[in-house]
Design an enzyme around this catalytic site. Structure first.
Site, PDB file in Angstrom:
ATOM      1  NE  ARG A 226      -4.287  -1.282   0.418  1.00  0.00           N
ATOM      2  CZ  ARG A 226      -4.213  -2.269  -0.683  1.00  0.00           C
ATOM      3  NH1 ARG A 226      -3.426  -3.096  -1.657  1.00  0.00           N
ATOM      4  NH2 ARG A 226      -5.612  -3.245  -0.387  1.00  0.00           N
ATOM      5  CG  HIS A 274      -3.414  -1.511  -6.924  1.00  0.00           C
ATOM      6  ND1 HIS A 274      -3.612  -0.855  -5.676  1.00  0.00           N
ATOM      7  CD2 HIS A 274      -2.980  -2.771  -6.767  1.00  0.00           C
ATOM      8  CE1 HIS A 274      -3.722  -1.492  -4.653  1.00  0.00           C
ATOM      9  NE2 HIS A 274      -3.806  -3.085  -5.242  1.00  0.00           N
TER      10      HIS A 274
HETATM   11  P1  NDP Z   1      -0.900 -10.401   6.084  1.00  0.00           P
HETATM   12  O1  NDP Z   1      -2.221  -9.795   6.616  1.00  0.00           O
HETATM   13  O2  NDP Z   1      -1.086 -12.047   5.176  1.00  0.00           O
HETATM   14  O3  NDP Z   1       0.572 -10.029   6.547  1.00  0.00           O
HETATM   15  C1  NDP Z   1       0.608  -9.022   7.187  1.00  0.00           C
HETATM   16  C2  NDP Z   1       2.156  -8.993   6.978  1.00  0.00           C
HETATM   17  O4  NDP Z   1       2.425  -7.717   8.104  1.00  0.00           O
HETATM   18  C3  NDP Z   1       2.656 -10.525   8.726  1.00  0.00           C
HETATM   19  O5  NDP Z   1       3.521 -10.675   8.233  1.00  0.00           O
HETATM   20  C4  NDP Z   1       2.271  -9.855   9.582  1.00  0.00           C
HETATM   21  O6  NDP Z   1       3.291 -10.555  10.651  1.00  0.00           O
HETATM   22  C5  NDP Z   1       3.003  -8.136   8.941  1.00  0.00           C
HETATM   23  N1  NDP Z   1       2.825  -6.862  10.240  1.00  0.00           N
HETATM   24  C6  NDP Z   1       1.320  -6.452   9.986  1.00  0.00           C
HETATM   25  N2  NDP Z   1       1.658  -6.189  11.093  1.00  0.00           N
HETATM   26  C7  NDP Z   1       3.153  -5.709  11.275  1.00  0.00           C
HETATM   27  C8  NDP Z   1       3.900  -4.877  13.159  1.00  0.00           C
HETATM   28  N3  NDP Z   1       3.364  -3.982  13.137  1.00  0.00           N
HETATM   29  N4  NDP Z   1       4.880  -5.337  12.766  1.00  0.00           N
HETATM   30  C9  NDP Z   1       5.580  -5.649  11.619  1.00  0.00           C
HETATM   31  N5  NDP Z   1       4.953  -7.254  10.579  1.00  0.00           N
HETATM   32  C10 NDP Z   1       3.408  -6.721  10.931  1.00  0.00           C
HETATM   33  O7  NDP Z   1      -1.371  -9.810   4.575  1.00  0.00           O
HETATM   34  P2  NDP Z   1      -0.983 -10.508   2.573  1.00  0.00           P
HETATM   35  O8  NDP Z   1       0.491 -11.063   2.986  1.00  0.00           O
HETATM   36  O9  NDP Z   1      -1.904 -11.275   2.259  1.00  0.00           O
HETATM   37  O10 NDP Z   1      -0.853  -9.014   1.892  1.00  0.00           O
HETATM   38  C11 NDP Z   1       0.204  -8.058   2.410  1.00  0.00           C
HETATM   39  C12 NDP Z   1      -0.410  -6.825   1.564  1.00  0.00           C
HETATM   40  O11 NDP Z   1       0.025  -7.120  -0.147  1.00  0.00           O
HETATM   41  C13 NDP Z   1      -2.059  -6.553   1.710  1.00  0.00           C
HETATM   42  O12 NDP Z   1      -2.220  -5.530   2.897  1.00  0.00           O
HETATM   43  C14 NDP Z   1      -2.269  -5.484   0.609  1.00  0.00           C
HETATM   44  O13 NDP Z   1      -2.599  -4.572   0.889  1.00  0.00           O
HETATM   45  C15 NDP Z   1      -1.320  -5.772  -0.249  1.00  0.00           C
HETATM   46  N6  NDP Z   1      -1.647  -6.727  -2.056  1.00  0.00           N
HETATM   47  C16 NDP Z   1      -1.244  -5.328  -2.484  1.00  0.00           C
HETATM   48  C17 NDP Z   1      -1.672  -6.209  -3.730  1.00  0.00           C
HETATM   49  C18 NDP Z   1      -1.656  -5.644  -5.102  1.00  0.00           C
HETATM   50  O14 NDP Z   1      -1.404  -6.247  -6.482  1.00  0.00           O
HETATM   51  N7  NDP Z   1       0.053  -4.821  -5.279  1.00  0.00           N
HETATM   52  C19 NDP Z   1      -2.175  -7.821  -4.269  1.00  0.00           C
HETATM   53  C20 NDP Z   1      -2.934  -8.271  -2.819  1.00  0.00           C
HETATM   54  C21 NDP Z   1      -2.614  -7.446  -2.011  1.00  0.00           C
HETATM   55  P3  NDP Z   1       2.725 -12.052  11.685  1.00  0.00           P
HETATM   56  O15 NDP Z   1       2.467 -13.066   9.998  1.00  0.00           O
HETATM   57  O16 NDP Z   1       3.423 -12.128  12.294  1.00  0.00           O
HETATM   58  O17 NDP Z   1       1.174 -11.337  12.130  1.00  0.00           O
HETATM   59  C1  OXD Z   2      -5.591  -6.626  -2.527  1.00  0.00           C
HETATM   60  C2  OXD Z   2      -4.741  -5.805  -3.916  1.00  0.00           C
HETATM   61  O1  OXD Z   2      -4.607  -5.863  -0.897  1.00  0.00           O
HETATM   62  O2  OXD Z   2      -5.136  -5.642  -4.995  1.00  0.00           O
HETATM   63  O3  OXD Z   2      -5.812  -7.566  -2.727  1.00  0.00           O
HETATM   64  O4  OXD Z   2      -4.802  -4.327  -3.570  1.00  0.00           O
END
Ligand code: NDP
Ligand code: OXD
Length: 311
Positions: A226, A274
């Site tokens: 993001r 995106h």
């Molecule tokens: P998840 O919710 O599965 O994982 C989030 C990760 O961030 C976890 O490892 C979590 O740690 C970590 N995290 C959360 N808070 C903290 C913190 N305060 N300090 C350190 N680490 C933290 O997300 P996804 O992997 O599924 O996706 C990540 C992001 O990718 C989505 O939220 C979305 O915004 C973005 N996205 C973008 C897309 C695009 O097309 N550009 C498509 C899909 C997603 P823990 O494992 O310990 O909980």
């Molecule tokens: C998602 C994205 O969060 O596409 O899935 O950004």
């Protein structure tokens, strides 16, 4: 007695593809596409991406909102959401696509491709001796459903990979760091930094001037999560000074990226609109259907999101 229907809303996803995939799984599902929702009282389930403000307030019997993607930041903290359950998608197609984007972006830097892109424009044979992948240290910030497989794939290719997450991880070939001190080490020790962090209140602006200054001079930054996890003004400063040599950006604080945004003018920034990853209806519909079946039985949906945690 009202009927039990699902409302679909997305400015980018195909309602026809979702209707086909979901009704193949759940033939009895009454699939309605906004704005043709019929009686709003029938709506029990919403399958949505970036619905407009006020969207949910119309549906008094809503029970489950499923986000048509991984990041739920745009859904949480809205004033039109009645207390319902939230879930996200988590399909193998989305994971594979994100891994391919991260591998591409990291490898583009590891193999000095931007140098050759510029050399070609100048008509110059600019030989840069390739470095072994094991000498290239890559950090993946966020080791969730998308971050962990991307980190694993990079490690499998031979990169030296460290991940940062809230809780410690045990991923073969990937060193695990947590907490603020862990982040400081990760930023200082890695030349390519990838953000796959969700946009939560804690992580908004987590990468600012201090963090870019902490990276090794000439670092490369990739953001596929993001835009607002980054302080964009600080990143622009770092890209202009060369502190950050290159960036690949798929996400921005304002999307579409405004035409007068400075990122457009920076030769060391690759911009994609995106689409690092998308959901694939055929692969994701099974979980959406399973969540609906579970809700009918009074069980929690799959991939439930905790609004308090923010991801
Ligand atoms: P998840 O919710 O599965 O994982 C989030 C990760 O961030 C976890 O490892 C979590 O740690 C970590 N995290 C959360 N808070 C903290 C913190 N305060 N300090 C350190 N680490 C933290 O997300 P996804 O992997 O599924 O996706 C990540 C992001 O990718 C989505 O939220 C979305 O915004 C973005 N996205 C973008 C897309 C695009 O097309 N550009 C498509 C899909 C997603 P823990 O494992 O310990 O909980
Ligand atoms: C998602 C994205 O969060 O596409 O899935 O950004």
């Amino acid at each position: 007695m009202s009927r039990e229907a699902l409302v679909f809303y997305s400015p980018v996803d195909s309602s026809a593809a979702w209707r086909e995939a979901l009704t193949a799984e759940l033939p009895d599902l009454d699939f309605r596409v906004d704005p043709e929702v019929g009686d709003p009282a029938d709506i029990r389930y919403a399958l949505v991406w970036l619905p407009p403000r006020g969207f949910f307030a119309r549906f008094p019997n809503l029970q489950l909102v499923t986000n048509l993607g991984a990041g739920v930041d745009a859904l949480l903290g809205r004033d039109d959401l009645v207390p319902v359950r939230f879930s996200r998608l988590n399909d193998p197609g989305m994971t594979a696509m994100m891994t391919s984007y991260v591998v591409f972006a990291v490898t583009r830097y590891a193999r000095d491709i931007p140098v050759f892109e510029r050399a070609k424009r100048r008509g110059v044979w600019d030989y840069v001796h390739p470095r072994p992948l094991a000498d290239i240290k890559v950090a993946v910030l966020g080791l969730g459903e998308l971050g962990a497989p991307a980190a694993r794939a990079l490690a499998g290719m031979g990169y030296t990979v460290t991940g940062w997450s809230r809780s410690p991880k045990d991923i073969p070939g990937v060193a695990s760091e947590t907490g603020r001190e862990g982040l400081e080490r990760v930023l200082a020790d890695n030349e390519i930094i990838v953000s796959l962090l969700p946009l939560t209140p804690d992580l908004r602006g987590i990468l600012g001037a201090r963090e870019f200054a902490r990276m090794p001079k000439g670092a490369k930054f990739i953001n596929a999560s993001r835009g607002a996890v980054v302080d964009e003004a600080a990143l622009i400063g770092a890209l202009r000074s060369g502190q950050v040599a290159e960036a690949t950006l798929d996400v921005f604080e304002t999307e579409p990226l405004p035409p007068d945004h400075p990122f457009w003018t920076l030769d060391n920034v690759l911009i994609t609109p995106h689409l690092a990853s998308i959901t694939v209806p055929k692969l994701a519909a099974r979980d959406v259907a399973q969540s609906i079946r579970r809700m009918r039985q009074g069980l929690a949906p799959l991939h439930e999101v905790d609004p308090a945690r923010g991801y």
